[in-house]
Design a protein around this motif. Structure first.
Motif, PDB file in Angstrom:
ATOM      1  N   PRO A 101      75.560  -2.938  29.575  1.00  0.00           N
ATOM      2  CA  PRO A 101      76.463  -3.174  30.714  1.00  0.00           C
ATOM      3  C   PRO A 101      77.919  -3.404  30.332  1.00  0.00           C
ATOM      4  CG  PRO A 101      74.406  -4.331  31.049  1.00  0.00           C
ATOM      5  CD  PRO A 101      74.355  -3.786  29.652  1.00  0.00           C
ATOM      6  N   SER A 102      78.178  -4.034  29.186  1.00  0.00           N
ATOM      7  CA  SER A 102      79.549  -4.300  28.767  1.00  0.00           C
ATOM      8  C   SER A 102      80.251  -3.048  28.244  1.00  0.00           C
ATOM      9  CB  SER A 102      79.565  -5.370  27.672  1.00  0.00           C
ATOM     10  OG  SER A 102      78.962  -4.875  26.482  1.00  0.00           O
ATOM     11  N   GLY A 103      79.472  -2.036  27.881  1.00  0.00           N
ATOM     12  CA  GLY A 103      80.034  -0.833  27.282  1.00  0.00           C
ATOM     13  C   GLY A 103      80.327  -0.954  25.801  1.00  0.00           C
ATOM     14  N   GLU A 104      79.955  -2.080  25.199  1.00  0.00           N
ATOM     15  CA  GLU A 104      80.234  -2.310  23.781  1.00  0.00           C
ATOM     16  C   GLU A 104      79.371  -1.440  22.880  1.00  0.00           C
ATOM     17  OE1 GLU A 104      80.233  -6.068  20.582  1.00  0.00           O
ATOM     18  OE2 GLU A 104      79.549  -6.343  22.658  1.00  0.00           O
ATOM     19  N   PHE A 105      78.134  -1.155  23.329  1.00  0.00           N
ATOM     20  CA  PHE A 105      77.202  -0.348  22.542  1.00  0.00           C
ATOM     21  C   PHE A 105      76.726   0.838  23.367  1.00  0.00           C
ATOM     22  CE2 PHE A 105      76.634  -4.764  21.043  1.00  0.00           C
ATOM     23  CZ  PHE A 105      77.061  -4.604  19.738  1.00  0.00           C
ATOM     24  N   ALA A 106      76.493   1.952  22.661  1.00  0.00           N
ATOM     25  CA  ALA A 106      76.011   3.177  23.301  1.00  0.00           C
ATOM     26  C   ALA A 106      74.740   3.634  22.603  1.00  0.00           C
ATOM     27  CB  ALA A 106      77.070   4.279  23.226  1.00  0.00           C
ATOM     28  N   TYR A 107      73.887   4.311  23.368  1.00  0.00           N
ATOM     29  CA  TYR A 107      72.629   4.845  22.848  1.00  0.00           C
ATOM     30  C   TYR A 107      72.562   6.339  23.129  1.00  0.00           C
ATOM     31  CZ  TYR A 107      71.753  -0.119  23.050  1.00  0.00           C
ATOM     32  OH  TYR A 107      71.877  -1.472  22.903  1.00  0.00           O
ATOM     33  N   VAL A 108      72.243   7.120  22.105  1.00  0.00           N
ATOM     34  CA  VAL A 108      72.147   8.565  22.240  1.00  0.00           C
ATOM     35  C   VAL A 108      70.798   9.015  21.697  1.00  0.00           C
ATOM     36  CG1 VAL A 108      73.169  10.798  21.675  1.00  0.00           C
ATOM     37  CG2 VAL A 108      74.638   8.778  21.906  1.00  0.00           C
ATOM     38  N   THR A 109      70.096   9.850  22.465  1.00  0.00           N
ATOM     39  CA  THR A 109      68.833  10.417  21.998  1.00  0.00           C
ATOM     40  C   THR A 109      69.063  11.833  21.496  1.00  0.00           C
ATOM     41  OG1 THR A 109      68.263  11.211  24.224  1.00  0.00           O
ATOM     42  CG2 THR A 109      67.436   9.037  23.584  1.00  0.00           C
ATOM     43  N   TYR A 110      68.234  12.238  20.517  1.00  0.00           N
ATOM     44  CA  TYR A 110      68.348  13.555  19.896  1.00  0.00           C
ATOM     45  C   TYR A 110      66.961  14.182  19.763  1.00  0.00           C
ATOM     46  CZ  TYR A 110      72.890  11.717  18.318  1.00  0.00           C
ATOM     47  OH  TYR A 110      74.156  11.153  18.248  1.00  0.00           O
ATOM     48  N   VAL A 165      81.140   1.193  20.383  1.00  0.00           N
ATOM     49  CA  VAL A 165      82.141   1.943  21.141  1.00  0.00           C
ATOM     50  C   VAL A 165      83.501   1.281  20.959  1.00  0.00           C
ATOM     51  CG1 VAL A 165      82.801   2.826  23.402  1.00  0.00           C
ATOM     52  CG2 VAL A 165      80.373   2.545  22.840  1.00  0.00           C
ATOM     53  N   ASN A 166      84.468   2.042  20.482  1.00  0.00           N
ATOM     54  CA  ASN A 166      85.824   1.522  20.337  1.00  0.00           C
ATOM     55  C   ASN A 166      86.436   1.355  21.723  1.00  0.00           C
ATOM     56  OD1 ASN A 166      88.819   1.614  20.085  1.00  0.00           O
ATOM     57  ND2 ASN A 166      88.363   1.827  17.905  1.00  0.00           N
ATOM     58  N   PRO A 167      86.831   0.142  22.118  1.00  0.00           N
ATOM     59  CA  PRO A 167      87.329  -0.072  23.480  1.00  0.00           C
ATOM     60  C   PRO A 167      88.684   0.571  23.745  1.00  0.00           C
ATOM     61  CG  PRO A 167      87.610  -2.059  22.173  1.00  0.00           C
ATOM     62  CD  PRO A 167      86.799  -1.110  21.331  1.00  0.00           C
ATOM     63  N   THR A 168      89.402   0.957  22.683  1.00  0.00           N
ATOM     64  CA  THR A 168      90.713   1.587  22.852  1.00  0.00           C
ATOM     65  C   THR A 168      90.630   3.103  22.835  1.00  0.00           C
ATOM     66  OG1 THR A 168      91.786  -0.306  21.783  1.00  0.00           O
ATOM     67  CG2 THR A 168      93.053   1.734  21.937  1.00  0.00           C
ATOM     68  N   SER A 169      89.924   3.653  21.838  1.00  0.00           N
ATOM     69  CA  SER A 169      89.843   5.108  21.702  1.00  0.00           C
ATOM     70  C   SER A 169      88.699   5.717  22.488  1.00  0.00           C
ATOM     71  CB  SER A 169      89.700   5.484  20.228  1.00  0.00           C
ATOM     72  OG  SER A 169      88.407   5.141  19.750  1.00  0.00           O
ATOM     73  N   GLY A 170      87.668   4.913  22.783  1.00  0.00           N
ATOM     74  CA  GLY A 170      86.487   5.416  23.466  1.00  0.00           C
ATOM     75  C   GLY A 170      85.513   6.136  22.566  1.00  0.00           C
ATOM     76  N   LEU A 171      85.841   6.307  21.284  1.00  0.00           N
ATOM     77  CA  LEU A 171      84.971   7.010  20.363  1.00  0.00           C
ATOM     78  C   LEU A 171      83.929   6.074  19.758  1.00  0.00           C
ATOM     79  CD1 LEU A 171      87.606   9.290  18.611  1.00  0.00           C
ATOM     80  CD2 LEU A 171      86.119   9.820  20.570  1.00  0.00           C
ATOM     81  N   PHE A 172      82.835   6.672  19.264  1.00  0.00           N
ATOM     82  CA  PHE A 172      81.707   5.902  18.762  1.00  0.00           C
ATOM     83  C   PHE A 172      81.784   5.786  17.239  1.00  0.00           C
ATOM     84  CE2 PHE A 172      78.651   7.431  22.365  1.00  0.00           C
ATOM     85  CZ  PHE A 172      79.538   6.930  23.305  1.00  0.00           C
ATOM     86  N   SER A 173      81.229   4.700  16.708  1.00  0.00           N
ATOM     87  CA  SER A 173      81.056   4.515  15.269  1.00  0.00           C
ATOM     88  C   SER A 173      79.583   4.290  14.989  1.00  0.00           C
ATOM     89  CB  SER A 173      81.865   3.317  14.770  1.00  0.00           C
ATOM     90  OG  SER A 173      83.253   3.532  14.932  1.00  0.00           O
ATOM     91  N   GLY A 174      79.113   4.852  13.857  1.00  0.00           N
ATOM     92  CA  GLY A 174      77.712   4.674  13.505  1.00  0.00           C
ATOM     93  C   GLY A 174      77.041   6.002  13.214  1.00  0.00           C
ATOM     94  N   PRO A 175      75.720   6.063  13.388  1.00  0.00           N
ATOM     95  CA  PRO A 175      74.907   5.050  14.053  1.00  0.00           C
ATOM     96  C   PRO A 175      74.698   3.804  13.206  1.00  0.00           C
ATOM     97  CG  PRO A 175      73.521   6.822  13.251  1.00  0.00           C
ATOM     98  CD  PRO A 175      74.930   7.256  13.024  1.00  0.00           C
TER      99      PRO A 175
END
Length: 276
Positions: free
Chosen positions: A114-123, A144-154
């Protein structure tokens, strides 16, 4: 739909007949204006290219970013998300490039806490997914980077059934569910995960398997706003009792464990998924 209820985002694929909207190319995302009072939709007012075969669009919980899931499983596989920032006044999109690249395992679904801090992607596994790829048939956790919107990880992965296709997270952010279509080993299942409230990573708790003999595949998921019920749409025949004779199935969600118990079902006129 954007959280402001003023904008709609629609993906335009590359197969089938093109629509009648002017200047809307294949493999793109379009912005439409939404009247929050009447529900009237106008547009498109903006269209941007994406990375190939869009199957879904997801708006970040903050409304600052939009992501398109790119699922290319034939030929040279593509498994990533096209990311965009949102102009909050007009809904227009600015490309941020791609993110959550799997190096050859097609992406199929995206969900956020809900906060948008973490994202989940299925493959899933594509026809040319490299043999050493470790992301297919998993759900991966990203920050999820709150400034750029890009993901780091997994930063973590958890196993799914064969060919995961749909995912939802409870409004409180404590549990997640993944529906898998099956085929490689004919494992069609609905998997339940707990969410680590600090790291955001997922732990597989259990899976509800749909018998491959029924010919059905869990293909779409939806949840009521209070997280009391999970709705699963299946694709395939509607023949096998007791619960698999329904192609829309309803499950009670245990608020403490996230566990599921069958509650009801509907045999719809269509055999296509019905929870959208």
């Amino acid at each position: 739909m954007h959280p402001s209820r003023r904008f709609l985002y629609v993906t335009n694929g590359s197969s089938g007949a093109q629509g009648t909207a002017a200047a809307v190319p294949a493999n793109s995302i379009s912005v439409y204006q939404l009247d929050p009072v009447t529900g009237t939709v106008t547009g498109p007012t903006d269209t941007k290219p994406i990375n190939g075969n869009p199957i879904s669009v997801v708006v970040h919980p903050t409304g600052k970013f939009v992501y398109v899931v790119n699922e290319v499983r034939f030929g040279s596989p593509v498994g990533n998300l096209s990311a965009f920032s949102v102009d909050t006044a007009t809904g227009a999109l600015t490309s941020l490039g791609t993110t959550a690249d799997s190096a050859g395992a097609p992406a199929t679904a995206l969900a956020f806490v809900p906060s948008g801090e973490f994202a989940y992607v299925t493959y899933l596994h594509g026809t040319a997914t490299p043999g050493n790829n470790t992301l297919w048939d998993t759900v991966a956790t990203y920050t999820v980077n709150p400034t750029s919107g890009l993901f780091s990880g997994p930063i973590g992965t958890a196993a799914t059934g064969d060919n995961p296709w749909a995912m939802v997270v409870t409004p409180g952010g404590h549990f997640a569910y993944v529906a898998s279509l099956g085929s490689q080993g004919s494992v069609n299942q609905l998997s339940t995960y707990s969410v680590n409230q600090t790291s955001g990573t997922l732990t597989l708790r259990n899976s509800f398997e749909i018998s491959s003999a029924s010919g059905q595949s869990p293909a779409s998921l939806a949840m009521d706003p209070l997280a009391r019920f999970l709705y699963m749409g299946t694709q395939g025949p509607v023949f096998v009792p007791p619960s698999s004779n329904f192609n829309v199935q309803v499950f009670n969600i245990d608020p403490n464990s996230g566990g599921l118990s069958f509650a009801a079902g509907v045999a719809t006129a269509s055999k296509s998924p019905g929870t959208d």
